[in-house]
Scaffold this motif. Structure first.
Motif: not given
Length: 95
Positions: A60-65, A85-86
């Motif tokens: 699952e996606p995990y947003p970067l800080p 943006p990644n």
């Protein structure tokens, strides 16, 4: 940590930069722990160096800080809260 090439793995090939070699950690299934710890020759040890099945994994996606510019970096100002943006991804293997 032992890794193997994952260029053709349906899930793990999505990690790393485009054009870079894709790698995956070797995951030894729970039912094979004893055999993994008791191997007696290199051929037997190499038999464990395989990709874990994609259908036994969950990603699952995990947003970067948020990123902040370093103070004094050439051409930048120190600002807080600049969103990256990644995104990273995390995955779990069924055990």
């Amino acid at each position: 940590m032992i890794t193997v090439n994952a260029d053709a793995h349906p899930l793990m090939k999505r990690f790393h930069r485009p054009g870079s070699e894709k790698r995956s950690v070797v995951i030894v299934p729970r039912a094979e722990y004893e055999s993994w710890l008791a191997w007696r020759n290199t051929d037997e040890a190499y038999s464990f160096l395989r990709l874990y099945p994609a259908d036994a994994m969950h990603a699952e996606p995990y947003p970067l800080p948020p990123r902040t510019a370093k103070a004094g970096a050439k051409g930048t100002k120190a600002t807080a809260g600049t969103a990256a943006p990644n995104a990273q991804a995390s995955f779990l293997a069924d055990g």
